[in-house]
Design a protein around this motif. Structure first.
Motif, short mmCIF file in Angstrom:
data_model
loop_
_atom_site.label_atom_id
_atom_site.label_comp_id
_atom_site.label_asym_id
_atom_site.label_seq_id
_atom_site.Cartn_x
_atom_site.Cartn_y
_atom_site.Cartn_z
N GLU A 69 0.81 -1.22 0.00
CA GLU A 69 0.00 0.00 0.00
C GLU A 69 0.84 1.27 0.00
OE1 GLU A 69 -3.12 -0.05 -0.46
OE2 GLU A 69 -3.45 -2.20 -0.20
N ASN A 70 2.12 1.16 0.43
CA ASN A 70 2.96 2.35 0.57
C ASN A 70 3.97 2.53 -0.56
OD1 ASN A 70 1.81 3.07 3.13
ND2 ASN A 70 3.04 1.43 4.06
N LEU A 71 4.48 1.43 -1.10
CA LEU A 71 5.59 1.56 -2.05
C LEU A 71 5.57 0.41 -3.06
CD1 LEU A 71 8.14 3.47 -2.36
CD2 LEU A 71 9.44 1.58 -1.35
N THR A 72 5.91 0.76 -4.30
CA THR A 72 6.10 -0.26 -5.35
C THR A 72 7.50 -0.09 -5.92
OG1 THR A 72 3.76 -0.38 -5.95
CG2 THR A 72 5.35 -1.05 -7.62
N SER A 73 8.20 -1.22 -6.06
CA SER A 73 9.56 -1.14 -6.61
C SER A 73 9.82 -2.27 -7.60
CB SER A 73 10.60 -1.18 -5.49
OG SER A 73 10.60 -2.45 -4.85
N PHE A 74 10.52 -1.94 -8.68
CA PHE A 74 11.00 -2.90 -9.66
C PHE A 74 12.54 -2.86 -9.60
CE2 PHE A 74 6.78 -2.01 -11.12
CZ PHE A 74 6.35 -3.16 -11.77
N THR A 75 13.15 -4.03 -9.39
CA THR A 75 14.61 -4.10 -9.28
C THR A 75 15.16 -5.06 -10.31
OG1 THR A 75 14.41 -3.72 -6.89
CG2 THR A 75 16.54 -4.50 -7.69
N TYR A 76 16.24 -4.65 -10.97
CA TYR A 76 16.85 -5.45 -12.04
C TYR A 76 18.32 -5.71 -11.68
CZ TYR A 76 12.61 -4.19 -14.46
OH TYR A 76 11.29 -4.03 -14.80
N HIS A 77 18.66 -7.00 -11.59
CA HIS A 77 20.00 -7.42 -11.21
C HIS A 77 20.74 -7.85 -12.48
CE1 HIS A 77 18.68 -7.83 -6.90
NE2 HIS A 77 17.51 -7.96 -7.51
N PHE A 78 21.59 -6.98 -12.99
CA PHE A 78 22.35 -7.31 -14.19
C PHE A 78 23.43 -8.33 -13.86
CE2 PHE A 78 20.53 -3.17 -15.20
CZ PHE A 78 20.08 -3.38 -16.48
N LYS A 79 23.68 -9.23 -14.78
CA LYS A 79 24.65 -10.29 -14.55
C LYS A 79 26.05 -9.72 -14.35
CE LYS A 79 24.42 -13.83 -17.35
NZ LYS A 79 24.30 -14.60 -18.61
N GLU A 80 26.83 -10.41 -13.49
CA GLU A 80 28.17 -9.93 -13.18
C GLU A 80 29.06 -9.89 -14.41
OE1 GLU A 80 29.52 -8.77 -10.40
OE2 GLU A 80 27.62 -8.88 -9.32
N ASP A 81 28.90 -10.86 -15.31
CA ASP A 81 29.79 -10.87 -16.48
C ASP A 81 29.41 -9.81 -17.51
OD1 ASP A 81 27.42 -11.97 -17.32
OD2 ASP A 81 28.29 -13.82 -18.13
N TYR A 82 28.31 -9.07 -17.26
CA TYR A 82 28.00 -7.92 -18.10
C TYR A 82 28.84 -6.71 -17.69
CZ TYR A 82 23.94 -9.94 -20.43
OH TYR A 82 23.13 -10.69 -21.20
N ALA A 83 29.38 -6.76 -16.47
CA ALA A 83 30.13 -5.61 -15.95
C ALA A 83 31.53 -5.55 -16.56
CB ALA A 83 30.22 -5.70 -14.44
#
Length: 623
Positions: A609-623
């Motif tokens: 009811e207070n907060l909505t979040s979308f989180t995306y974890h990019f792969k380590e080998d993309y770094a």
């Protein structure tokens, strides 16, 4: 050349076969087609080796036997062929490498005047296609015949033998070597494809793991039913996969089922092969199989050896005798029903399934043409044939109608795609002109509330257009990746959509622990992820609230105070919108999920009811 056949029973072999008439013969080929157990095969082999030590003998277990006009099951047939001017060699190989078994046999059997190889492999462990490749690697010109051993549909243990050597895995063979021996061969298939075309996606040689995104077992369950799958491979052999190869259709029948829901087939398939399920077209089998082979036995043939698929006997048990009868009327005919047939054409060896293969032999110097007539079906056969043909015609016509309708739908979809593609192209130009002119006007005259609203709406429209463009072109987008500064890229997209946020009485707050964060990724895909999350946040965040953007160690997070998402699973489905009053097509997050799946990017969604979040974890080998 002469061939005699003997049906083994409980009496001693010496009562069945007059061995004395063969004692003085030098060139003798014995084939044993054993539908009984290993002990029976052993006793027969030992007796024949004792009585006729000069003869070359090969044997196989079967799924049925052919003895002239008689078709039998779980019997044993002994065939003795005597040649005047043809020598016979025999050999075996039982390595674990099927290709090497073929190469070794060919090397042992080949002579300067070899006309024919007759080859038997075990039917439960051997890869028949690899075996034939081994034969071909040594001698691609020699005609081959034979097949894979059966065990009466049990698919547990088969046997082949050479001399008194009985093998539970491996291969045996003989070569016929002559300057005068005439050899003709042919095959009849007449299994027909039905239904949709499917794609082999994961396969190792003859072991198929996935078809159209399903395990091989689940694929058979979907199209043939769970009852068939439960009894694989005994039942599924009548419904093979059919693939086009070297210009003609080849069936691949199931040999075994594995615990991981993969299936082993009688021959190899390749990743990307287009296959269809097949069924026996009774009408074609009855009407055309004989005429397609007519040229092979219209001459004075002295012997026919037939190696036919077990599925033909099982699928049409009342008619298989009719298929064999014309050969037996012309010359002595013998053979067995196999788990895979060997065939040679145009310097190419092929492993067949669902086929009848025949080789005609003669040492006659003058091949006299015969004028015998084809046998005709009895009235009983005709009645049953009419029923089978009607059912076959129904299946064929339904398949044809379905294919025509599918083609119409496909054409409609292609037209729709073309229309959307053209519409996107025609829309992008005026959108770009509007945005450019707004920017030029504001440079000269300053900000305008009305123009800012137009700019915000235009950029929202631009994002929808980009989604549609990606949807239309995603299959043609080359996966070109480059180094992108993720922090700068996100900031540039925030700047682009900032007018839209302001117009919606919102504002962005961007926080990062590193202003230079290099990511190796396709720019188009990354833009769809960022843009759709920013525009979704703008649509659903409550007025006068911030949209928080966090970037920390390649974890991208968008959060805000917004409407509680009632069904988090559905929010990533195409065309789904929780609030129908909001603009958009409901495509954005569906595209994001698809891209993340392709690129291995983990998504975490939290909403209350207070907060909505979308989180995306990019792969380590993309770094």
């Amino acid at each position: 050349m002469t061939t005699e056949t003997f049906k083994f029973d409980s009496q001693p072999l010496s009562h069945l076969i007059n061995f004395q008439k063969y004692k003085s013969k030098k060139n003798i080929l014995i084939q044993i087609f054993c539908g009984s157990d290993k002990a029976t095969m052993t006793d027969i082999l030992n007796k024949l080796a004792y009585e006729l030590p000069q003869a070359k003998c090969i044997a196989t277990t079967t799924d049925g036997e052919i003895n002239n006009q008689e078709i039998s099951v779980e019997e044993t047939i002994i065939s003795i062929s005597v040649f005047e001017n043809t020598s016979v060699k025999s050999a075996y190989s039982n390595t674990d490498d099927c290709f090497q078994n073929g190469a070794i046999l060919a090397q042992k059997l080949m002579t300067q005047n070899t006309k024919l190889f007759i080859l038997f492999t075990d039917g439960t462990t051997s890869n028949g296609e690899e075996f034939l490749k081994g034969i071909q690697s040594v001698t691609p010109e020699v005609i081959i015949a034979g097949g894979m051993a059966g065990d009466n549909g049990q698919f547990i243990q088969t046997y082949v033998a050479e001399g008194t050597n009985i093998l539970h895995k491996g291969a045996v063979g003989i070569s016929l070597n002559s300057d005068t021996l005439h050899i003709k061969n042919d095959f009849s298939f007449n299994w027909q494809t039905i239904g949709l075309e499917h794609t082999i996606e994961k396969v190792e040689n003859n072991r198929v793991y996935t078809i159209d995104g399903m395990s091989a077992v689940d694929f058979y369950a979907k199209y043939l039913g769970q009852d068939v799958v439960d009894k694989l491979p005994a039942t599924g052999i009548e419904f093979p996969l059919i693939v086009e190869k070297n210009g003609y259709q080849i069936a691949r029948a199931v040999l075994s089922k594995n615990e991981d829901n993969s299936l082993n087939f009688a021959g190899n398939l390749a990743c990307g092969d287009k296959v269809k399920l097949g069924f026996g077209n009774a009408e074609l089998i009855l009407k055309e199989s004989l005429s397609s082979l007519e040229h092979i036995y219209k001459y004075s043939v002295e012997s026919f050896f037939i190696y036919s698929c077990m599925a033909r006997r099982r699928y049409m048990p009342r008619f298989i005798q009719m298929e064999i009868k014309p050969f037996a009327m012309s010359a002595p005919t013998v053979g067995f029903f196999t788990y895979g047939e060997f065939f040679h054409k145009d310097a190419q060896n092929e492993l067949l399934n669902q086929s009848l293969t025949v080789v005609a032999l003669s040492e006659a110097t003058n091949l006299k043409e015969l004028t015998h007539e084809m046998p005709k079906l009895s009235r009983e056969h005709n009645d049953y044939a009419t029923t089978i043909q009607a059912l076959t015609h129904l299946i064929n016509q339904s398949t044809s109608d379905y294919a025509n309708e599918a083609k119409k739908v496909q054409n409609l979809l292609e037209s729709q795609k073309l229309f959307i593609r053209h519409s996107i192209h025609e829309t992008n130009t005026p959108i770009s002109v509007i945005i450019s002119n707004i920017e030029l006007y504001e440079m000269n005259h300053g900000k305008s509330e009305y123009l800012s609203n137009i700019e915000a709406a235009t950029k929202n429209l631009f994002n929808i257009s980009d989604d549609l463009s990606y949807l239309m072109k995603k299959d043609q987008i080359k996966d070109y990746k480059q180094r992108i500064n993720l922090s700068h890229f996100i900031q540039s997209r925030i700047d682009f959509f900032n007018p839209l946020a302001i117009q919606s009485k919102l504002y962005f707050i961007f926080k990062t622990n590193n202003n230079y964060m290099s990511l190796y990724i396709n720019e188009t895909k990354l833009q769809r992820i960022i843009d759709n999350n920013l525009t979704n946040a703008i649509k659903y965040t409550h007025e006068n609230e911030p949209i928080m953007i966090h970037l920390d160690n390649f974890i991208f997070k968008v959060s805000s105070k917004s409407t509680h998402i009632q069904d988090p699973k559905k929010v990533f489905e195409a065309y789904y919108r929780e609030a129908e009053t909001k603009s958009g097509l409901g495509l954005g997050l569906s595209l994001v999920k698809q891209i993340c799946k392709e690129e291995g990017i983990k998504i975490t969604l939290k909403s209350d009811e207070n907060l909505t979040s979308f989180t995306y974890h990019f792969k380590e080998d993309y770094a």
